[in-house]
Design a protein around this motif. Structure first.
Motif, PDB file in Angstrom:
ATOM      1  N   CYS A 295       0.802  -1.262  -0.216  1.00 51.88           N
ATOM      2  CA  CYS A 295       0.201   0.088  -0.016  1.00 51.88           C
ATOM      3  C   CYS A 295       0.873   1.113   0.037  1.00 51.88           C
ATOM      4  O   CYS A 295       2.150   1.467   0.355  1.00 51.88           O
ATOM      5  CB  CYS A 295      -1.037   0.040   1.098  1.00 51.88           C
ATOM      6  SG  CYS A 295      -1.936  -1.354   1.341  1.00 51.88           S
ATOM      7  N   CYS A 300      -1.406   1.830   6.277  1.00 56.87           N
ATOM      8  CA  CYS A 300      -2.583   1.605   5.701  1.00 56.87           C
ATOM      9  C   CYS A 300      -3.580   0.747   6.459  1.00 56.87           C
ATOM     10  O   CYS A 300      -3.040  -0.291   6.871  1.00 56.87           O
ATOM     11  CB  CYS A 300      -2.446   1.104   4.504  1.00 56.87           C
ATOM     12  SG  CYS A 300      -4.224   1.193   3.435  1.00 56.87           S
ATOM     13  N   HIS A 302      -6.403  -0.104   5.169  1.00 61.21           N
ATOM     14  CA  HIS A 302      -6.882  -1.095   3.990  1.00 61.21           C
ATOM     15  C   HIS A 302      -8.597  -0.709   4.047  1.00 61.21           C
ATOM     16  O   HIS A 302      -9.513  -1.360   3.878  1.00 61.21           O
ATOM     17  CB  HIS A 302      -6.636  -2.467   4.004  1.00 61.21           C
ATOM     18  CG  HIS A 302      -5.499  -2.645   4.330  1.00 61.21           C
ATOM     19  ND1 HIS A 302      -4.421  -2.291   3.446  1.00 61.21           N
ATOM     20  CD2 HIS A 302      -4.987  -3.687   5.487  1.00 61.21           C
ATOM     21  CE1 HIS A 302      -3.196  -3.043   4.296  1.00 61.21           C
ATOM     22  NE2 HIS A 302      -3.522  -3.552   5.263  1.00 61.21           N
ATOM     23  N   CYS A 308      -4.259   2.048  -1.662  1.00 62.04           N
ATOM     24  CA  CYS A 308      -4.278   0.742  -1.003  1.00 62.04           C
ATOM     25  C   CYS A 308      -4.393  -0.261  -1.926  1.00 62.04           C
ATOM     26  O   CYS A 308      -5.076  -0.679  -2.641  1.00 62.04           O
ATOM     27  CB  CYS A 308      -5.545   0.736  -0.218  1.00 62.04           C
ATOM     28  SG  CYS A 308      -5.693  -0.941   0.625  1.00 62.04           S
ATOM     29  N   ALA A 309      -3.170  -1.141  -1.790  1.00 66.34           N
ATOM     30  CA  ALA A 309      -3.026  -2.235  -2.553  1.00 66.34           C
ATOM     31  C   ALA A 309      -4.260  -3.578  -2.415  1.00 66.34           C
ATOM     32  O   ALA A 309      -4.417  -4.143  -3.418  1.00 66.34           O
ATOM     33  CB  ALA A 309      -1.944  -2.809  -2.411  1.00 66.34           C
ATOM     34  N   ILE A 310      -4.373  -3.312  -1.095  1.00 65.13           N
ATOM     35  CA  ILE A 310      -5.550  -4.612  -0.865  1.00 65.13           C
ATOM     36  C   ILE A 310      -6.753  -4.072  -1.688  1.00 65.13           C
ATOM     37  O   ILE A 310      -7.603  -5.208  -2.204  1.00 65.13           O
ATOM     38  CB  ILE A 310      -5.543  -4.591   0.598  1.00 65.13           C
ATOM     39  CG1 ILE A 310      -4.459  -5.073   1.292  1.00 65.13           C
ATOM     40  CG2 ILE A 310      -7.008  -5.578   1.068  1.00 65.13           C
ATOM     41  CD1 ILE A 310      -4.152  -6.557   1.230  1.00 65.13           C
TER      42      ILE A 310
HETATM   43 ZN    ZN Z   1      -4.139  -0.730   2.276  1.00 63.59          ZN
END
Ligand code: ZN
Ligand code: GTP
Ligand code: MG
Length: 360
Positions: A295, A300, A302, A308-310
């Motif tokens: 992220c 983060c 999430h 945010c990578a999630i």
């Molecule tokens: Zn995240």
């Protein structure tokens, strides 16, 4: 003694070294009934009690002999029992957090007290068969928990979806299971109707010890009986609750097939609470963990943060929201458990220090 036929190998031989020449014998635990353990040396069956000295030394649930364990015992003249002096180190084992006996205590709406102990379900196993039923009781989140514990056991996991004869949408179930059981073989069988059971036999080799795990009623004992073959059908306990011939397994039992493999049938677990450090999720949640730490912000949550990578992975369909939720739930559960264990360790060491102070 015919130890090799019941799973003895160099690993146990090395650990037994300390006990050799002391008049002690090794044996494998087949079952337990109240305080009495059934033990085999490959030839003879013994009935074992814990020796006073050993009983005094242990106090945690995980220190007691479990089904599948190798124990060291002493015979006593004129006694129908042998006396267990030690449990040899376990090569692998499946465990969970011990459920709380007598129900949970709730204080101000929060679950308090409870157990912080590990319970060994089956020990020295080569393969863990996680059984799910393809009927009304199918529960993917439970299977997801078994997967985490199975990866932590040190044994090879295999998932078996039983009762395929009752299911019309098998592929849908397989797909669901595949998304929570990364890299684990999934077999669909019917133990009762003998459908596809040869696929399971293909995974079992001579000298293997396999443990069957799963909720009550999924068919663990039916599979066990199939594997054992008709000629060695075992006696089963009739359910006390219904008395109608429903065979509910009440304790774990290790059974030996003439071809050399061993099966541990276990009672259905009502609670599959996790045990272990948080890092036990590394294998079972590889798909989620791949996106953690990617992220934009290192702290983060999430939730609503940008970059945010999630969230991105969920949006792109790389992982499902439910799957991420499961990861968070399992992580929290382990985190809380380990925090509580650390607190207890601190309290324990304080107590021990106090004891020392009194002594000197
Ligand atoms: Zn995240
Ligand atoms: N239709 C169908 N029924 C099955 C199959 N396998 C098992 N059953 C039935 O499911 C019920 C439960 O089977 P068990 O083998 O006793 O289940 P278990 O997992 O050992 O249950 P516990 O001992 O209570 O944990 C029994 O009535 C079996 O006859 C199957 O492949 N198809
Ligand atoms: Mg059973």
């Amino acid at each position: 003694m015919n130890l090799e036929t019941v799973g003895w190998n160099l690993f146990f031989e090395e650990h037994f070294y300390h006990y050799k020449n002391k008049g002690l014998l090794p044996g494998r635990v087949l079952g337990k009934n109240k305080e009495i353990y059934t033990i085999t040396d490959g030839d003879k069956t013994f009935y074992g009690k814990l020796s006073g000295k050993f009983r005094y030394k242990i106090n945690l649930s995980k220190d007691f002999p479990a089904v599948g364990d190798w124990v060291v015992f002493q015979t006593k003249e004129n006694s129908p029992f042998v006396y267990i002096q030690a449990v040899l180190p376990r090569k692998s084992y499946f465990s969970r957090k011990q459920p709380i006996s007598g129900g949970r205590k709730i204080k101000n709406g929060v679950i308090v007290g409870g157990s912080t102990e590990e319970q060994i379900i089956a020990s020295n196993i080569d393969k863990v068969l996680i059984i799910g039923g393809l009927d009304g009781d199918f529960d993917i989140r439970r299977i997801e928990r078994y997967v985490t514990l199975a990866y932590n056991s040190g044994a090879v996991p295999i998932i078996i979806l039983n009762k395929v004869d009752l299911c019309e949408e098998v592929d849908l179930y397989i797909e669901q299971v595949r998304s929570v059981a990364l890299g684990i073989p999934i077999l669909t069988v019917s133990a009762e109707k003998n459908i596809n059971m040869s696929s399971l036999l293909g995974h079992i080799h001579s000298a293997d010890t396999i443990a069957l795990l799963g909720s009550s009623g999924v068919g663990k004992s039916t599979i066990t009986n199939f594997l054992l073959g008709e000629e060695i059908q075992r006696k089963q306990t009739i359910s006390k609750a219904t008395g109608k011939g429903k065979h509910t397994t009440t304790s774990a039992e290790l059974l030996i097939h003439p071809l050399g493999y061993m099966i541990i049938d276990t009672p259905g677990l009502r609670e599959v609470q996790l045990w272990g450090e948080e890092d036990i999720l590394e294998e079972s949640f590889k798909d989620v963990i791949a996106f953690l730490g990617k992220c934009k912000y290192s702290n983060c949550n999430h939730q609503t943060e940008s970059g945010c990578a999630i969230k991105e992975a969920i949006k792109d369909g790389m992982i499902s929201e439910k799957r991420f939720e499961s990861y968070q739930n399992q992580f929290d559960e382990l985190y809380k458990l380990n925090k509580k264990r650390t607190q207890l360790d601190i309290q324990m060491s304080k107590k021990q220090k106090q004891r020392k102070l009194f002594r000197f």
